[in-house]
Design a protein around this motif. Structure first.
Motif, PDB file in Angstrom:
ATOM      1  N   VAL A   1       9.099 -20.839  43.581  1.00  0.00           N
ATOM      2  CA  VAL A   1       8.673 -22.130  43.008  1.00  0.00           C
ATOM      3  C   VAL A   1       9.950 -22.905  42.714  1.00  0.00           C
ATOM      4  N   GLN A   2       9.910 -24.218  42.897  1.00  0.00           N
ATOM      5  CA  GLN A   2      11.117 -24.986  42.610  1.00  0.00           C
ATOM      6  C   GLN A   2      10.841 -26.460  42.344  1.00  0.00           C
ATOM      7  N   ALA A   3      11.810 -27.081  41.664  1.00  0.00           N
ATOM      8  CA  ALA A   3      11.754 -28.526  41.427  1.00  0.00           C
ATOM      9  C   ALA A   3      12.745 -29.191  42.382  1.00  0.00           C
ATOM     10  N   ARG A   4      12.390 -30.393  42.846  1.00  0.00           N
ATOM     11  CA  ARG A   4      13.281 -31.114  43.766  1.00  0.00           C
ATOM     12  C   ARG A   4      13.393 -32.563  43.315  1.00  0.00           C
ATOM     13  N   ALA A   5      14.614 -33.053  43.224  1.00  0.00           N
ATOM     14  CA  ALA A   5      14.831 -34.474  42.915  1.00  0.00           C
ATOM     15  C   ALA A   5      15.501 -35.111  44.126  1.00  0.00           C
ATOM     16  N   VAL A   6      14.957 -36.244  44.558  1.00  0.00           N
ATOM     17  CA  VAL A   6      15.543 -36.980  45.683  1.00  0.00           C
ATOM     18  C   VAL A   6      15.914 -38.361  45.167  1.00  0.00           C
ATOM     19  N   ILE A   7      17.157 -38.767  45.408  1.00  0.00           N
ATOM     20  CA  ILE A   7      17.614 -40.067  44.915  1.00  0.00           C
ATOM     21  C   ILE A   7      17.977 -40.965  46.076  1.00  0.00           C
ATOM     22  N   SER A   8      17.469 -42.182  46.039  1.00  0.00           N
ATOM     23  CA  SER A   8      17.869 -43.146  47.070  1.00  0.00           C
ATOM     24  C   SER A   8      18.245 -44.465  46.400  1.00  0.00           C
TER      25      SER A   8
ATOM     26  N   ASP B   1       3.601 -35.582  40.147  1.00  0.00           N
ATOM     27  CA  ASP B   1       2.928 -34.438  39.495  1.00  0.00           C
ATOM     28  C   ASP B   1       2.486 -34.774  38.079  1.00  0.00           C
ATOM     29  N   ILE B   2       3.220 -35.664  37.404  1.00  0.00           N
ATOM     30  CA  ILE B   2       2.836 -36.034  36.033  1.00  0.00           C
ATOM     31  C   ILE B   2       2.425 -37.516  35.964  1.00  0.00           C
TER      32      ILE B   2
ATOM     33  N   ALA C   1      21.529 -49.339  41.242  1.00  0.00           N
ATOM     34  CA  ALA C   1      20.065 -49.382  41.327  1.00  0.00           C
ATOM     35  C   ALA C   1      19.596 -48.225  42.195  1.00  0.00           C
ATOM     36  N   MET C   2      18.699 -47.421  41.644  1.00  0.00           N
ATOM     37  CA  MET C   2      18.287 -46.237  42.410  1.00  0.00           C
ATOM     38  C   MET C   2      16.895 -45.786  42.038  1.00  0.00           C
ATOM     39  N   GLN C   3      16.335 -45.004  42.946  1.00  0.00           N
ATOM     40  CA  GLN C   3      15.017 -44.437  42.720  1.00  0.00           C
ATOM     41  C   GLN C   3      15.158 -42.915  42.657  1.00  0.00           C
ATOM     42  N   VAL C   4      14.610 -42.330  41.612  1.00  0.00           N
ATOM     43  CA  VAL C   4      14.659 -40.873  41.452  1.00  0.00           C
ATOM     44  C   VAL C   4      13.245 -40.357  41.663  1.00  0.00           C
ATOM     45  N   HIS C   5      13.065 -39.568  42.706  1.00  0.00           N
ATOM     46  CA  HIS C   5      11.738 -39.033  43.010  1.00  0.00           C
ATOM     47  C   HIS C   5      11.742 -37.545  42.699  1.00  0.00           C
ATOM     48  N   LEU C   6      10.863 -37.147  41.776  1.00  0.00           N
ATOM     49  CA  LEU C   6      10.844 -35.742  41.345  1.00  0.00           C
ATOM     50  C   LEU C   6       9.540 -35.095  41.768  1.00  0.00           C
ATOM     51  N   SER C   7       9.642 -33.943  42.422  1.00  0.00           N
ATOM     52  CA  SER C   7       8.423 -33.178  42.717  1.00  0.00           C
ATOM     53  C   SER C   7       8.690 -31.728  42.342  1.00  0.00           C
ATOM     54  N   SER C   8       7.624 -30.993  42.094  1.00  0.00           N
ATOM     55  CA  SER C   8       7.842 -29.623  41.640  1.00  0.00           C
ATOM     56  C   SER C   8       6.638 -28.754  41.970  1.00  0.00           C
ATOM     57  N   SER C   9       6.917 -27.529  42.417  1.00  0.00           N
ATOM     58  CA  SER C   9       5.819 -26.572  42.621  1.00  0.00           C
ATOM     59  C   SER C   9       5.768 -25.589  41.463  1.00  0.00           C
ATOM     60  N   ILE C  10       6.503 -25.881  40.389  1.00  0.00           N
ATOM     61  CA  ILE C  10       6.550 -24.964  39.250  1.00  0.00           C
ATOM     62  C   ILE C  10       5.411 -25.319  38.284  1.00  0.00           C
ATOM     63  N   PRO C  11       4.499 -24.365  37.996  1.00  0.00           N
ATOM     64  CA  PRO C  11       3.438 -24.688  37.053  1.00  0.00           C
ATOM     65  C   PRO C  11       4.021 -25.152  35.711  1.00  0.00           C
ATOM     66  N   LEU C  12       3.409 -26.211  35.166  1.00  0.00           N
ATOM     67  CA  LEU C  12       3.890 -26.756  33.887  1.00  0.00           C
ATOM     68  C   LEU C  12       3.453 -25.861  32.729  1.00  0.00           C
ATOM     69  N   ALA C  13       4.293 -25.748  31.713  1.00  0.00           N
ATOM     70  CA  ALA C  13       3.964 -24.991  30.496  1.00  0.00           C
ATOM     71  C   ALA C  13       3.418 -23.612  30.830  1.00  0.00           C
TER      72      ALA C  13
ATOM     73  N   SER D   1       9.869 -24.592  33.858  1.00  0.00           N
ATOM     74  CA  SER D   1       9.697 -25.873  34.545  1.00  0.00           C
ATOM     75  C   SER D   1      10.587 -26.973  33.954  1.00  0.00           C
ATOM     76  N   SER D   2      10.680 -27.028  32.629  1.00  0.00           N
ATOM     77  CA  SER D   2      11.448 -28.133  32.033  1.00  0.00           C
ATOM     78  C   SER D   2      12.938 -28.003  32.360  1.00  0.00           C
ATOM     79  N   ALA D   3      13.462 -26.780  32.336  1.00  0.00           N
ATOM     80  CA  ALA D   3      14.885 -26.595  32.681  1.00  0.00           C
ATOM     81  C   ALA D   3      15.104 -26.945  34.157  1.00  0.00           C
ATOM     82  N   ALA D   4      14.175 -26.523  35.015  1.00  0.00           N
ATOM     83  CA  ALA D   4      14.360 -26.738  36.454  1.00  0.00           C
ATOM     84  C   ALA D   4      14.293 -28.226  36.803  1.00  0.00           C
ATOM     85  N   THR D   5      13.364 -28.969  36.196  1.00  0.00           N
ATOM     86  CA  THR D   5      13.282 -30.397  36.531  1.00  0.00           C
ATOM     87  C   THR D   5      14.539 -31.110  36.027  1.00  0.00           C
ATOM     88  N   ALA D   6      14.974 -30.773  34.817  1.00  0.00           N
ATOM     89  CA  ALA D   6      16.200 -31.406  34.302  1.00  0.00           C
ATOM     90  C   ALA D   6      17.379 -31.097  35.217  1.00  0.00           C
ATOM     91  N   ILE D   7      17.470 -29.865  35.659  1.00  0.00           N
ATOM     92  CA  ILE D   7      18.634 -29.458  36.472  1.00  0.00           C
ATOM     93  C   ILE D   7      18.602 -30.100  37.857  1.00  0.00           C
TER      94      ILE D   7
END
Ligand code: MEV
Length: 322
Positions: free
Chosen positions: A36-43, A59-60, A93-105, A110-116
């Motif tokens: 399971v992992q979180a992914r952030a893509v920035i453009s 996801d949220i 100016a940028m867009q941060v797109h976050l997706s994650s397959s880590i179940p929340l709570a 999950s919170s550490a992985a999305t932040a990282i």
């Protein structure tokens, strides 16, 4: 400063031994799980003014400019702390797109992985990728805002992506397994706030420090023994330690009827040991299995109410594989 799209990922984690007691200075063992992992893509957002940062996390159900969100929103905080650390007065100016397959709570970090994932992606986008130490430290600051009193184990194991033997406030130790071992992870499907459970344990501790400290000390002893067995490849001995750790967590009121059912089902179907993993009262449990019993235990967990199961192997030196 580079302007191309950049992405970064961060794995989930499981605690093998020592959750909660680690908040009070006892050791704990955690491993990353990249299934399971979180992914952030920035453009870049061309032609938009500097400082305009759009945060999208389907996801949220989040799609906002960060100016419209509170500064202490954890994802905003991850962006602002990274910019602050790099001395970037105004972000491009940028867009941060976050997706994650880590179940929340769910105990998966999950919170550490999305932040990282965000910290890594933002710093890379600014052309100054950060060391794991700094990434972990910034994520700890995000965790503190969310969790009140985190030990720091989640941000450490997720940032360094290695099995860790962790003691709060001390440099962590990379734990090298002499032999691989296999775990089945079962998700009870019950969301549970780690912060709330940590606060409950604090109340229990205030009400009866002597007996709660006794339980924490016993958990610390289990963790030290587990470290020795993992390093020596004496995997068969870990099962009973998991069961003992689970009994102590139950005493601390951290298990739940759903988790107890899953633990019992795993043990009745050939697991060598089983316990909840992480904050408890919901979220995940783990079972130590042999490659031969893994799928039987998985089926038993599903029959006992697990909403999802995963099989993960903690491998020598390289850490867990799928
Ligand atoms: C959460 O993954 C582990 C806990 O011990 C909390 C913490 O260490 O911060 C429950």
């Amino acid at each position: 400063m580079t302007m191309t799209a950049l992405s970064a990922t961060a794995p989930g984690k499981i605690i093998l031994f020592g959750e909660h007691a680690v908040v009070y200075g006892q050791p704990a063992i955690a491993v990353p799980v990249s299934i399971v992992q979180a992914r952030a893509v920035i453009s870049a957002i061309p032609a938009a003014p500097n400082g305009q940062v759009r945060l999208i996390a389907p996801d949220i159900h989040l799609d906002s400019l960060i100016d419209e969100l509170p500064d202490d929103h954890p994802l905003v905080l991850a962006i602002l702390l990274t910019a602050g650390h790099l001395g970037a007065q105004r972000l491009p100016a940028m867009q941060v797109h976050l997706s994650s397959s880590i179940p929340l709570a769910g105990g998966f970090g999950s919170s550490a992985a999305t932040a990282i994932a965000i910290i890594r992606a933002v710093s890379a986008f600014l052309g100054r990728p950060l060391s794991n130490d700094i990434v972990s430290e910034l994520a700890y600051r995000v965790e503190r805002r969310q969790h009140g009193n985190p030990s720091g184990i989640d941000n450490t194991v997720v940032a360094f992506e290695q099995p860790v033997y962790f003691v709060r406030g001390q440099p962590f130790e990379t734990l090298i397994a002499a032999r691989p071992f296999t775990l089945v992870i079962g998700d009870s499907g019950v969301q549970s706030s780690t912060a709330a459970v940590v606060a409950d344990v604090q109340r229990l501790h205030q009400a009866d420090p002597e007996s709660i400290d006794r339980a924490f000390t016993a958990i610390g002893d289990i963790v030290r023994q587990a470290r020795g067995y993992i390093q020596a490849g004496m995997i068969d001995n870990l099962g009973e330690l998991m069961n003992h750790n689970q009994r102590l967590l139950k005493e601390l009121t951290i298990s739940s009827p759903e988790l107890d059912l899953l633990v019992e089902a795993a043990l009745a179907n050939g697991a060598m040991g089983a316990k909840l993993s992480g904050g408890g009262r919901g979220g995940n449990m783990i079972a130590l299995v042999s490659p031969q019993t893994a799928s039987r235990v998985e089926r038993a967990l599903i029959a006992a109410g697990a909403v999802h199961t995963w099989i993960t192997t903690v491998a020598p030196i390289l850490g867990p594989t799928e």
